[in-house]
Design a protein around this motif. Structure first.
Motif, PDB file in Angstrom:
ATOM      1  N   SER A 129      16.019 102.183  87.978  1.00 28.30           N
ATOM      2  CA  SER A 129      17.107 103.154  87.843  1.00 28.30           C
ATOM      3  C   SER A 129      18.134 103.047  88.955  1.00 28.30           C
ATOM      4  O   SER A 129      19.318 103.266  88.736  1.00 28.30           O
ATOM      5  N   TYR A 130      17.685 102.695  90.132  1.00 27.79           N
ATOM      6  CA  TYR A 130      18.596 102.596  91.277  1.00 27.79           C
ATOM      7  C   TYR A 130      19.617 101.476  91.066  1.00 27.79           C
ATOM      8  O   TYR A 130      20.810 101.670  91.270  1.00 27.79           O
ATOM      9  N   ASP A 131      19.135 100.310  90.656  1.00 32.37           N
ATOM     10  CA  ASP A 131      20.017  99.159  90.443  1.00 32.37           C
ATOM     11  C   ASP A 131      20.556  99.068  89.006  1.00 32.37           C
ATOM     12  O   ASP A 131      21.325  98.162  88.702  1.00 32.37           O
ATOM     13  N   LYS A 132      20.097  99.968  88.129  1.00 32.77           N
ATOM     14  CA  LYS A 132      20.512  99.976  86.716  1.00 32.77           C
ATOM     15  C   LYS A 132      20.169  98.643  86.036  1.00 32.77           C
ATOM     16  O   LYS A 132      20.981  98.049  85.337  1.00 32.77           O
ATOM     17  N   ILE A 133      18.943  98.181  86.251  1.00 27.00           N
ATOM     18  CA  ILE A 133      18.481  96.895  85.738  1.00 27.00           C
ATOM     19  C   ILE A 133      17.259  97.110  84.842  1.00 27.00           C
ATOM     20  O   ILE A 133      16.403  97.942  85.144  1.00 27.00           O
ATOM     21  N   ILE A 134      17.190  96.336  83.764  1.00 24.84           N
ATOM     22  CA  ILE A 134      16.013  96.294  82.901  1.00 24.84           C
ATOM     23  C   ILE A 134      15.260  95.013  83.248  1.00 24.84           C
ATOM     24  O   ILE A 134      15.859  93.937  83.309  1.00 24.84           O
ATOM     25  N   LYS A 135      13.967  95.156  83.483  1.00 19.61           N
ATOM     26  CA  LYS A 135      13.133  94.003  83.817  1.00 19.61           C
ATOM     27  C   LYS A 135      12.112  93.788  82.700  1.00 19.61           C
ATOM     28  O   LYS A 135      11.452  94.731  82.277  1.00 19.61           O
ATOM     29  N   VAL A 136      12.017  92.548  82.241  1.00 19.39           N
ATOM     30  CA  VAL A 136      11.085  92.210  81.168  1.00 19.39           C
ATOM     31  C   VAL A 136      10.178  91.082  81.652  1.00 19.39           C
ATOM     32  O   VAL A 136      10.649  90.076  82.170  1.00 19.39           O
ATOM     33  N   GLU A 137       8.896  91.280  81.454  1.00 15.59           N
ATOM     34  CA  GLU A 137       7.921  90.229  81.731  1.00 15.59           C
ATOM     35  C   GLU A 137       7.272  89.851  80.401  1.00 15.59           C
ATOM     36  O   GLU A 137       6.704  90.702  79.722  1.00 15.59           O
ATOM     37  N   GLN A 138       7.401  88.603  80.030  1.00 11.76           N
ATOM     38  CA  GLN A 138       6.721  88.103  78.842  1.00 11.76           C
ATOM     39  C   GLN A 138       5.447  87.416  79.322  1.00 11.76           C
ATOM     40  O   GLN A 138       5.491  86.396  80.001  1.00 11.76           O
ATOM     41  N   CYS A 139       4.317  88.010  78.993  1.00 12.84           N
ATOM     42  CA  CYS A 139       3.018  87.466  79.387  1.00 12.84           C
ATOM     43  C   CYS A 139       2.502  86.614  78.240  1.00 12.84           C
ATOM     44  O   CYS A 139       2.407  87.081  77.107  1.00 12.84           O
ATOM     45  N   CYS A 140       2.179  85.372  78.533  1.00 11.80           N
ATOM     46  CA  CYS A 140       1.805  84.411  77.496  1.00 11.80           C
ATOM     47  C   CYS A 140       0.441  83.802  77.816  1.00 11.80           C
ATOM     48  O   CYS A 140       0.072  83.651  78.973  1.00 11.80           O
ATOM     49  N   PHE A 141      -0.258  83.428  76.766  1.00 10.50           N
ATOM     50  CA  PHE A 141      -1.528  82.721  76.895  1.00 10.50           C
ATOM     51  C   PHE A 141      -1.323  81.299  76.392  1.00 10.50           C
ATOM     52  O   PHE A 141      -0.822  81.094  75.287  1.00 10.50           O
ATOM     53  N   ASN A 142      -1.725  80.321  77.194  1.00 14.63           N
ATOM     54  CA  ASN A 142      -1.627  78.943  76.708  1.00 14.63           C
ATOM     55  C   ASN A 142      -2.867  78.603  75.878  1.00 14.63           C
ATOM     56  O   ASN A 142      -3.749  79.444  75.691  1.00 14.63           O
ATOM     57  N   ASN A 143      -2.939  77.387  75.371  1.00 13.85           N
ATOM     58  CA  ASN A 143      -4.037  76.985  74.485  1.00 13.85           C
ATOM     59  C   ASN A 143      -5.404  77.055  75.144  1.00 13.85           C
ATOM     60  O   ASN A 143      -6.415  77.204  74.460  1.00 13.85           O
ATOM     61  N   SER A 144      -5.464  76.945  76.455  1.00 16.27           N
ATOM     62  CA  SER A 144      -6.752  77.026  77.142  1.00 16.27           C
ATOM     63  C   SER A 144      -7.063  78.446  77.619  1.00 16.27           C
ATOM     64  O   SER A 144      -8.044  78.659  78.320  1.00 16.27           O
ATOM     65  N   GLY A 145      -6.225  79.414  77.237  1.00 17.10           N
ATOM     66  CA  GLY A 145      -6.487  80.809  77.563  1.00 17.10           C
ATOM     67  C   GLY A 145      -5.956  81.271  78.899  1.00 17.10           C
ATOM     68  O   GLY A 145      -6.202  82.396  79.300  1.00 17.10           O
ATOM     69  N   GLN A 146      -5.220  80.424  79.590  1.00 14.69           N
ATOM     70  CA  GLN A 146      -4.667  80.824  80.879  1.00 14.69           C
ATOM     71  C   GLN A 146      -3.407  81.658  80.672  1.00 14.69           C
ATOM     72  O   GLN A 146      -2.609  81.376  79.784  1.00 14.69           O
TER      73      GLN A 146
END
Length: 121
Positions: A48-65
């Protein structure tokens, strides 16, 4: 299916990530219309202070990492464009997940504009 995946990934995932997989399994059992992606999920936060939206896309690779891709922006439109038109490491979102993401980004932008708390569904 998710139970087997969860057991396989249990040493790699934290408590919130395990709960996410359980929640997907429950939602898919009760909601025939909603199809969530199995390979990634989004965490949306606002500054809210910087008026920024932050998005984290969490992904799983084929080996589950687990790995993350981070996005920041000031508007839902710009973030949707960046996330949905750029092919980041070949992660493809379902139509349902893209619609959900758009809805949540609009909510987060409104929370920033109205100086309100944002809670992701």
């Amino acid at each position: 299916m998710y139970t087997n995946m969860l057991l396989h990934l249990s040493t790699l995932l934290n408590k919130q990530q395990k709960q996410y997989l359980i929640d997907i399994s429950i939602l898919n059992q009760f909601s025939y219309k909603l199809v969530l992606d199995k390979s990634s999920y989004f965490v949306i936060k606002i500054n809210s202070y910087d008026k920024i939206i932050k998005v984290e896309q969490c992904c799983f690779n084929n080996s589950g990492q687990l790995y993350s891709i981070f996005f920041t922006g000031k508007t839902a439109k710009s973030l949707c464009h960046t996330i949905l038109t750029k092919n980041h490491l070949n992660i493809i979102l379902s139509n349902d997940h893209a619609a959900y993401l758009g809805r949540e980004l609009i909510k987060s932008e409104l929370a920033v504009l109205l100086d309100q708390k944002y809670i992701q569904d």
